[in-house]
Design a protein around this motif. Sequence first.
Motif, PDB file in Angstrom:
ATOM      1  N   LEU A 151      -0.527  -2.947   8.130  1.00 18.16           N
ATOM      2  CA  LEU A 151      -1.432  -1.848   7.801  1.00 18.16           C
ATOM      3  C   LEU A 151      -1.421  -1.577   6.293  1.00 18.16           C
ATOM      4  O   LEU A 151      -0.403  -1.784   5.626  1.00 18.16           O
ATOM      5  CB  LEU A 151      -1.011  -0.585   8.542  1.00 18.16           C
ATOM      6  CG  LEU A 151      -0.951  -0.678  10.069  1.00 18.16           C
ATOM      7  CD1 LEU A 151      -0.497   0.651  10.658  1.00 18.16           C
ATOM      8  CD2 LEU A 151      -2.301  -1.084  10.643  1.00 18.16           C
ATOM      9  N   THR A 153      -1.654   4.106   5.316  1.00 19.41           N
ATOM     10  CA  THR A 153      -2.079   4.375   6.699  1.00 19.41           C
ATOM     11  C   THR A 153      -1.097   5.234   7.476  1.00 19.41           C
ATOM     12  O   THR A 153      -1.474   6.257   8.055  1.00 19.41           O
ATOM     13  CB  THR A 153      -2.301   3.058   7.463  1.00 19.41           C
ATOM     14  OG1 THR A 153      -3.305   2.298   6.799  1.00 19.41           O
ATOM     15  CG2 THR A 153      -2.750   3.333   8.896  1.00 19.41           C
ATOM     16  N   GLN A 168      -3.941   1.677  13.503  1.00 21.76           N
ATOM     17  CA  GLN A 168      -4.943   1.913  12.469  1.00 21.76           C
ATOM     18  C   GLN A 168      -6.056   2.821  12.984  1.00 21.76           C
ATOM     19  O   GLN A 168      -6.486   3.761  12.294  1.00 21.76           O
ATOM     20  CB  GLN A 168      -5.540   0.577  12.009  1.00 21.76           C
ATOM     21  CG  GLN A 168      -6.528   0.704  10.857  1.00 21.76           C
ATOM     22  CD  GLN A 168      -5.832   0.926   9.525  1.00 21.76           C
ATOM     23  OE1 GLN A 168      -5.076   0.064   9.070  1.00 21.76           O
ATOM     24  NE2 GLN A 168      -6.075   2.060   8.892  1.00 21.76           N
TER      25      GLN A 168
END
Length: 273
Positions: A115, A119, A229
């Motif tokens: 990620l 994030t 995500q």
Amino acid sequence: QVHRPALPVLGMLHQPPGGIDYGPPRSTVQAFLDRRTYARTRLLMVASESLYDELAAKGVPRSRMRVVPPGRDVAGAAGPAPGDLRCGRKAAFLFVGNWMERKGVHSLLDALSRLPQGTATVHLAGDPDIEPAYAARIRARLREPDLAGRVIVHGPLPVEGVAALYAAVDAFVLPSMKEPYGTVLGEAMAYGLPVVGWRAGNLPYLAENEREGLIVEPGDVAGLAHAMQRLADDEPWRRQLGEAAGRRAAQRLTWEQSAELFFDTIREVSAAR
């Protein structure tokens, strides 16, 4: 000569025959002994619907089993609020569990590393030293640059501390390959957290994909990263999933109700002998 016990024998099962944390030799022998024991019981109380179905598929009559699940509530009041656990990122994810390979800490860290830096922050609560070789592997992974500052290790916590984390994070993640019930999943849902994990063990019985959380095919680290995500990027949807998780959890037993069911079952079997 084997004699039938004078009093009815009941079993309380949290794991399948042979257990889930032993090597093949012990598991094979224990599974044989477990089945011999089960055959002599009047009733088996099992901890989850998934275990109930697994035992039924192995030939245990459903009439000789009753599901008596753990409670959804964390004992004790929550401790002091830990503050902003996002640490400047979009979302804070919580993992609660001892560092055992089947619980998938390594998969979670690998997913996090995929990620973007802004994030998510991941919080790990639980005993890191249950499996020393695995713990060494995880600690080495945490030292790698792609995870720098993105994971906070809390170690073992009292229930009040765990409750405080549930209350302060945005989502719960447990990529466990084998979880006969997953008590922490039920606790997290009761705190209104969307849950993320593999389509394995009892999670599919606790939550529905894209309704109370996100359920990924076992071992799909890219899919796990994508799920995290999505939750980090879409706060309104994340809250919607969390609210649905809370409603579903509210339909499950508390520990007090679970204890009542446990003792009511004992009394029922005793009265019928």
